[in-house]
Design a protein around this motif. Structure first.
Motif, PDB file in Angstrom:
ATOM      1  N   ARG A   2      -5.119  72.630 -38.478  1.00 46.35           N
ATOM      2  CA  ARG A   2      -3.858  72.282 -37.806  1.00 46.35           C
ATOM      3  C   ARG A   2      -3.814  72.801 -36.370  1.00 46.35           C
ATOM      4  NH1 ARG A   2      -1.303  68.227 -38.869  1.00 46.35           N
ATOM      5  NH2 ARG A   2       0.575  69.093 -37.992  1.00 46.35           N
ATOM      6  N   LYS A   3      -4.593  73.833 -36.061  1.00 51.20           N
ATOM      7  CA  LYS A   3      -4.617  74.330 -34.688  1.00 51.20           C
ATOM      8  C   LYS A   3      -5.319  73.345 -33.764  1.00 51.20           C
ATOM      9  CE  LYS A   3      -4.640  79.150 -36.065  1.00 51.20           C
ATOM     10  NZ  LYS A   3      -5.419  80.386 -36.133  1.00 51.20           N
ATOM     11  N   GLY A   4      -6.223  72.544 -34.311  1.00 52.54           N
ATOM     12  CA  GLY A   4      -6.925  71.550 -33.515  1.00 52.54           C
ATOM     13  C   GLY A   4      -7.727  72.154 -32.385  1.00 52.54           C
ATOM     14  N   ASN A   5      -8.432  73.247 -32.669  1.00 49.72           N
ATOM     15  CA  ASN A   5      -9.219  73.923 -31.646  1.00 49.72           C
ATOM     16  C   ASN A   5     -10.445  73.073 -31.314  1.00 49.72           C
ATOM     17  OD1 ASN A   5     -10.799  75.595 -30.091  1.00 49.72           O
ATOM     18  ND2 ASN A   5     -10.302  77.432 -31.265  1.00 49.72           N
ATOM     19  N   TRP A   6     -10.384  72.325 -30.225  1.00 49.09           N
ATOM     20  CA  TRP A   6     -11.447  71.377 -29.906  1.00 49.09           C
ATOM     21  C   TRP A   6     -12.709  72.070 -29.404  1.00 49.09           C
ATOM     22  CZ3 TRP A   6     -13.350  70.915 -24.972  1.00 49.09           C
ATOM     23  CH2 TRP A   6     -12.582  71.467 -23.953  1.00 49.09           C
ATOM     24  N   SER A   9     -14.554  73.078 -32.511  1.00 47.15           N
ATOM     25  CA  SER A   9     -15.019  71.830 -33.122  1.00 47.15           C
ATOM     26  C   SER A   9     -16.235  71.298 -32.390  1.00 47.15           C
ATOM     27  CB  SER A   9     -13.911  70.777 -33.094  1.00 47.15           C
ATOM     28  OG  SER A   9     -12.786  71.213 -33.798  1.00 47.15           O
ATOM     29  N   LEU A  10     -16.164  71.295 -31.069  1.00 48.82           N
ATOM     30  CA  LEU A  10     -17.266  70.773 -30.263  1.00 48.82           C
ATOM     31  C   LEU A  10     -18.528  71.610 -30.446  1.00 48.82           C
ATOM     32  CD1 LEU A  10     -17.878  68.495 -28.322  1.00 48.82           C
ATOM     33  CD2 LEU A  10     -17.249  70.012 -26.448  1.00 48.82           C
ATOM     34  N   ILE A  11     -18.376  72.923 -30.563  1.00 44.06           N
ATOM     35  CA  ILE A  11     -19.540  73.803 -30.780  1.00 44.06           C
ATOM     36  C   ILE A  11     -20.239  73.439 -32.086  1.00 44.06           C
ATOM     37  CG2 ILE A  11     -20.220  76.185 -31.340  1.00 44.06           C
ATOM     38  CD1 ILE A  11     -18.086  77.079 -29.263  1.00 44.06           C
ATOM     39  N   PHE A  12     -19.459  73.256 -33.163  1.00 41.11           N
ATOM     40  CA  PHE A  12     -20.074  72.893 -34.447  1.00 41.11           C
ATOM     41  C   PHE A  12     -20.697  71.502 -34.399  1.00 41.11           C
ATOM     42  CE2 PHE A  12     -17.485  76.352 -36.335  1.00 41.11           C
ATOM     43  CZ  PHE A  12     -18.518  77.016 -36.962  1.00 41.11           C
ATOM     44  N   LEU A  13     -20.058  70.570 -33.704  1.00 41.77           N
ATOM     45  CA  LEU A  13     -20.611  69.219 -33.597  1.00 41.77           C
ATOM     46  C   LEU A  13     -21.931  69.234 -32.814  1.00 41.77           C
ATOM     47  CD1 LEU A  13     -17.351  67.190 -32.930  1.00 41.77           C
ATOM     48  CD2 LEU A  13     -18.661  67.325 -35.055  1.00 41.77           C
ATOM     49  N   VAL A  14     -21.994  70.027 -31.751  1.00 39.82           N
ATOM     50  CA  VAL A  14     -23.233  70.140 -30.977  1.00 39.82           C
ATOM     51  C   VAL A  14     -24.314  70.826 -31.805  1.00 39.82           C
ATOM     52  CG1 VAL A  14     -24.284  71.248 -28.957  1.00 39.82           C
ATOM     53  CG2 VAL A  14     -22.119  70.026 -28.718  1.00 39.82           C
ATOM     54  N   LEU A  15     -23.957  71.877 -32.542  1.00 39.87           N
ATOM     55  CA  LEU A  15     -24.932  72.538 -33.418  1.00 39.87           C
ATOM     56  C   LEU A  15     -25.502  71.569 -34.450  1.00 39.87           C
ATOM     57  CD1 LEU A  15     -23.403  76.072 -34.112  1.00 39.87           C
ATOM     58  CD2 LEU A  15     -25.554  75.554 -32.958  1.00 39.87           C
ATOM     59  N   GLN A  16     -24.627  70.744 -35.015  1.00 40.13           N
ATOM     60  CA  GLN A  16     -25.101  69.756 -35.985  1.00 40.13           C
ATOM     61  C   GLN A  16     -26.032  68.760 -35.306  1.00 40.13           C
ATOM     62  OE1 GLN A  16     -22.256  66.964 -37.479  1.00 40.13           O
ATOM     63  NE2 GLN A  16     -23.931  65.686 -38.198  1.00 40.13           N
ATOM     64  N   SER A  89     -11.370  68.371 -35.707  1.00 41.31           N
ATOM     65  CA  SER A  89     -11.539  69.589 -36.504  1.00 41.31           C
ATOM     66  C   SER A  89     -11.986  69.265 -37.925  1.00 41.31           C
ATOM     67  CB  SER A  89     -10.239  70.391 -36.542  1.00 41.31           C
ATOM     68  OG  SER A  89      -9.937  70.903 -35.282  1.00 41.31           O
ATOM     69  N   ILE A  90     -11.438  68.194 -38.491  1.00 36.14           N
ATOM     70  CA  ILE A  90     -11.853  67.768 -39.834  1.00 36.14           C
ATOM     71  C   ILE A  90     -13.334  67.426 -39.823  1.00 36.14           C
ATOM     72  CG2 ILE A  90     -11.595  65.991 -41.603  1.00 36.14           C
ATOM     73  CD1 ILE A  90      -8.645  65.795 -40.787  1.00 36.14           C
ATOM     74  N   VAL A  91     -13.745  66.652 -38.829  1.00 35.40           N
ATOM     75  CA  VAL A  91     -15.140  66.233 -38.730  1.00 35.40           C
ATOM     76  C   VAL A  91     -16.055  67.437 -38.478  1.00 35.40           C
ATOM     77  CG1 VAL A  91     -16.745  64.804 -37.400  1.00 35.40           C
ATOM     78  CG2 VAL A  91     -14.501  63.917 -38.018  1.00 35.40           C
ATOM     79  N   SER A  92     -15.574  68.399 -37.710  1.00 33.52           N
ATOM     80  CA  SER A  92     -16.404  69.581 -37.442  1.00 33.52           C
ATOM     81  C   SER A  92     -16.577  70.439 -38.694  1.00 33.52           C
ATOM     82  CB  SER A  92     -15.830  70.412 -36.297  1.00 33.52           C
ATOM     83  OG  SER A  92     -14.646  71.054 -36.677  1.00 33.52           O
ATOM     84  N   MET A  93     -15.635  70.353 -39.637  1.00 30.42           N
ATOM     85  CA  MET A  93     -15.818  71.070 -40.910  1.00 30.42           C
ATOM     86  C   MET A  93     -17.035  70.520 -41.648  1.00 30.42           C
ATOM     87  SD  MET A  93     -12.031  71.839 -42.328  1.00 30.42           S
ATOM     88  CE  MET A  93     -12.655  72.870 -43.630  1.00 30.42           C
ATOM     89  N   ARG A  94     -17.258  69.226 -41.506  1.00 28.40           N
ATOM     90  CA  ARG A  94     -18.454  68.608 -42.077  1.00 28.40           C
ATOM     91  C   ARG A  94     -19.696  69.204 -41.422  1.00 28.40           C
ATOM     92  NH1 ARG A  94     -21.251  63.439 -40.055  1.00 28.40           N
ATOM     93  NH2 ARG A  94     -20.340  64.260 -38.167  1.00 28.40           N
TER      94      ARG A  94
END
Length: 193
Positions: A2-6, A9-16, A89-94
């Motif tokens: 819910r915080k929507g910390n982009w 989120s972006l860090i996890f997406l880049v790591l993936q 954020s939802i997608v970054s949880m993946r």
């Protein structure tokens, strides 16, 4: 979520994306090893490991943004209250689970190509679905039944988009010498009776 910390989120997406790029480098390495068996005649047909890495990183980020967009559209369709940052954020949880699964898949790939591919796609997909379901719990105004419909609908749409996208970008991985060779073969076949 819910915080929507982009930024997180972006860090996890880049790591993936980096981990997926690493898997692509291993895959291209195996292909180049097979091409290398042809000797000097096939030297110009080798794939670029660096190109595969950066293309996979870029395509991973694009597909993650598409998945976030699908979550945003699906949640809005179900009258849920969500912003793009929250969908991201939802997608970054993946991505949180896909990073270790991809690294394990790389190790398995080095031992067995087919087992590594199965691990990457099957285990990665299963883990991603579970984490997406957990992440979607943060969408306001969407009950548990609707969250299941939302996630299933989004995943079906994403699979369709993924295969369309993959068929469109797959030639970008292929070296230009191979594309020229295949187009030359098509021209030669058109002259044959």
């Amino acid at each position: 979520m819910r915080k929507g910390n982009w930024v997180t989120s972006l860090i996890f997406l880049v790591l993936q994306g980096i981990c997926s790029g690493l898997f692509a480098v291993f895959f291209v390495g195996k292909i180049n090893g097979l091409i290398g068996l042809g000797g000097s005649m096939t030297g110009g047909l080798k794939f670029s490991g660096a190109g595969a890495f950066f293309l996979t990183l870029l395509y991973s980020l694009i597909l993650s943004a598409v998945l976030a967009g699908l979550y945003l559209a699906g949640a809005k369709l179900l009258k849920g209250q969500v912003r793009f940052q929250e969908a991201l954020s939802i997608v970054s949880m993946r991505s949180v689970i896909l990073v270790p699964v991809t690294l394990v898949s790389c190790l398995v790939f080095l031992i067995s190509i087919s087992a590594g591919i199965v691990c990457y796609y099957c285990m990665g997909s299963l883990a991603a679905v579970v984490f997406l379901m957990v992440g979607s719990r943060g969408i306001a105004e969407v009950n548990s039944d609707r969250r299941i419909y939302l996630t299933v609908g989004v995943l079906i749409a994403f699979v369709v988009v993924f295969f369309l996208f993959a068929s469109w970008v797959l030639p970008s991985y292929v070296p230009s010498s191979v594309r020229e060779l295949s187009s030359l073969g098509g021209i030669m076949n058109s002259f044959m009776p």
